[in-house]
Design a protein around this motif. Structure first.
Motif, PDB file in Angstrom:
ATOM      1  N   TRP A  24       0.802  -1.217   0.000  1.00  0.00           N
ATOM      2  CA  TRP A  24       0.000   0.000   0.000  1.00  0.00           C
ATOM      3  C   TRP A  24       0.835   1.269   0.000  1.00  0.00           C
ATOM      4  CZ3 TRP A  24      -4.880   0.986  -1.167  1.00  0.00           C
ATOM      5  CH2 TRP A  24      -5.695  -0.134  -1.383  1.00  0.00           C
ATOM      6  N   VAL A  28      -0.123   3.973  -2.838  1.00  0.00           N
ATOM      7  CA  VAL A  28      -0.419   5.380  -2.518  1.00  0.00           C
ATOM      8  C   VAL A  28       0.544   6.304  -3.248  1.00  0.00           C
ATOM      9  CG1 VAL A  28      -0.476   7.087  -0.660  1.00  0.00           C
ATOM     10  CG2 VAL A  28      -1.509   4.834  -0.317  1.00  0.00           C
ATOM     11  N   LEU A  31      -0.646   6.509  -6.813  1.00  0.00           N
ATOM     12  CA  LEU A  31      -1.843   7.345  -6.890  1.00  0.00           C
ATOM     13  C   LEU A  31      -1.488   8.821  -6.826  1.00  0.00           C
ATOM     14  CD1 LEU A  31      -4.348   5.379  -4.617  1.00  0.00           C
ATOM     15  CD2 LEU A  31      -4.673   5.922  -7.037  1.00  0.00           C
ATOM     16  N   LEU A  95     -11.622  -2.223   0.677  1.00  0.00           N
ATOM     17  CA  LEU A  95     -10.784  -1.229   0.006  1.00  0.00           C
ATOM     18  C   LEU A  95     -11.078   0.183   0.505  1.00  0.00           C
ATOM     19  CD1 LEU A  95     -11.053  -2.622  -3.625  1.00  0.00           C
ATOM     20  CD2 LEU A  95      -8.898  -2.277  -2.391  1.00  0.00           C
ATOM     21  N   TYR A  96     -12.335   0.438   0.841  1.00  0.00           N
ATOM     22  CA  TYR A  96     -12.752   1.800   1.170  1.00  0.00           C
ATOM     23  C   TYR A  96     -11.905   2.452   2.274  1.00  0.00           C
ATOM     24  CZ  TYR A  96     -15.326   5.700   3.070  1.00  0.00           C
ATOM     25  OH  TYR A  96     -15.639   6.936   3.556  1.00  0.00           O
ATOM     26  N   ARG A  98      -8.861   2.128   3.346  1.00  0.00           N
ATOM     27  CA  ARG A  98      -7.514   2.499   2.901  1.00  0.00           C
ATOM     28  C   ARG A  98      -7.573   3.677   1.924  1.00  0.00           C
ATOM     29  NH1 ARG A  98      -3.617  -1.571   3.966  1.00  0.00           N
ATOM     30  NH2 ARG A  98      -4.513  -3.479   4.844  1.00  0.00           N
ATOM     31  N   LEU A  99      -8.578   3.661   1.052  1.00  0.00           N
ATOM     32  CA  LEU A  99      -8.699   4.737   0.078  1.00  0.00           C
ATOM     33  C   LEU A  99      -9.260   6.006   0.699  1.00  0.00           C
ATOM     34  CD1 LEU A  99      -9.928   2.727  -3.027  1.00  0.00           C
ATOM     35  CD2 LEU A  99      -7.598   3.420  -2.425  1.00  0.00           C
ATOM     36  N   VAL A 102      -6.443   8.169   1.725  1.00  0.00           N
ATOM     37  CA  VAL A 102      -5.901   8.907   0.581  1.00  0.00           C
ATOM     38  C   VAL A 102      -6.826  10.070   0.219  1.00  0.00           C
ATOM     39  CG1 VAL A 102      -5.228   8.745  -1.855  1.00  0.00           C
ATOM     40  CG2 VAL A 102      -4.786   6.821  -0.303  1.00  0.00           C
ATOM     41  N   LEU A 162     -12.240   8.224  -5.428  1.00  0.00           N
ATOM     42  CA  LEU A 162     -11.466   7.121  -5.988  1.00  0.00           C
ATOM     43  C   LEU A 162     -12.384   5.954  -6.301  1.00  0.00           C
ATOM     44  CD1 LEU A 162      -8.660   7.493  -3.376  1.00  0.00           C
ATOM     45  CD2 LEU A 162      -8.158   7.516  -5.822  1.00  0.00           C
ATOM     46  N   VAL A 164     -12.422   1.706  -8.388  1.00  0.00           N
ATOM     47  CA  VAL A 164     -11.617   0.550  -8.774  1.00  0.00           C
ATOM     48  C   VAL A 164     -12.287  -0.151  -9.947  1.00  0.00           C
ATOM     49  CG1 VAL A 164     -10.712  -1.687  -8.004  1.00  0.00           C
ATOM     50  CG2 VAL A 164     -10.772   0.248  -6.409  1.00  0.00           C
ATOM     51  N   VAL A 205      -6.847   1.191  -9.454  1.00  0.00           N
ATOM     52  CA  VAL A 205      -7.448   2.205  -8.588  1.00  0.00           C
ATOM     53  C   VAL A 205      -7.151   3.551  -9.223  1.00  0.00           C
ATOM     54  CG1 VAL A 205      -7.588   3.106  -6.238  1.00  0.00           C
ATOM     55  CG2 VAL A 205      -6.854   0.733  -6.618  1.00  0.00           C
TER      56      VAL A 205
END
Length: 247
Positions: A24, A28, A31, A95-96, A98-99, A102, A162, A164, A205
């Protein structure tokens, strides 16, 4: 094919373990640098085939969109109904968080006051409070000559920045062409294009709308759109995981 069989027979690895297995820090970083990042092998070939196989079973979906009728391109897609297949629901909720970290960092850099809760259920409650209650995860199908015009998946005033997409077909075997394309419109500059190579089971992503870019005087905001180039041959399936619900 039933959602139950997909859930119990194919989703052998938990969403938590497969998401945690990726680097990750590198994701990141990508991204932040490019507006997109690839998660190789997020789904197995068998899982890809099972999800793609749901397309012809209308009972799993709330709507069917033929792109040419709306000027979106050529091809078609279906939006899933709630409840989502367990594997897709598990990836969406895992996933949410962690995103969201960001997304909150990006908003801070862009001077936006909005912050996203760490829990996806809490985020969906905000969507529903705004009248956005329809599920947005979708299954897309392309044939020869099909393409998806550059666009943004916003679906309402309250959108997560974001999303996916997971490629369910094997390039060079199931289809040719059909590359995932991301464009970035920069202030007072020409637009930048990013073509993302994917294999079956890989996830990309990417930024839905805006992201911050470091300039000489601090961060500035760029505008992004995504699409799919023309399919040369074969058939291509993709599952899209969008974190906000639609009006």
């Amino acid at each position: 094919m039933t959602i139950h069989s997909l859930n119990t027979k194919r989703a052998s690895r938990s969403a938590e373990s497969r998401v945690a297995a990726h680097d990750w820090r590198a994701l990141v970083s990508d991204l932040s640098a490019h507006g997109c990042a690839v998660m190789p092998g997020l789904l197995s070939a068998e899982e890809c085939a099972d999800i793609a196989g749901l397309y012809s079973h209308e009972e799993h979906f709330r709507s069917h969109v033929v792109m040419a009728r709306h000027g979106f391109g050529k091809g078609e897609y279906r939006y899933f109904n709630y409840p989502l297949p367990d594997l897709i629901e598990g990836l969406r909720s895992t996933l949410y968080p962690r995103l969201a970290t960001v997304a909150n960092d990006w908003n801070e850099k862009m001077g936006a006051s909005l912050r996203y809760p760490a829990d996806h259920a809490a985020f969906l409650k905000r969507c529903h409070d705004e009248g956005q209650t329809r599920p947005t995860p979708l299954l897309l199908q392309y044939g020869p000559g099909d393409f998806n015009c550059l666009h943004q998946d916003l679906y309402g005033a309250f959108a997560f920045p974001l999303q996916v997409a997971i490629l369910l077909s094997e390039p060079g075997e199931d289809f040719t062409g059909g590359e995932f394309v991301l464009t970035e419109q920069r202030p007072r500059m020409q637009s930048r294009a990013e073509v993302v190579p994917l294999k079956r089971g890989d996830a990309v992503v990417f930024a839905v709308h805006n992201r911050p870019v470091q300039g000489t005087r601090g961060f500035y905001r760029v505008n992004l759109r995504h699409g799919v180039s023309r399919l040369r041959s074969g058939r291509r399936h993709t599952v899209g995981i969008i974190f906000h619900d639609a009006k």
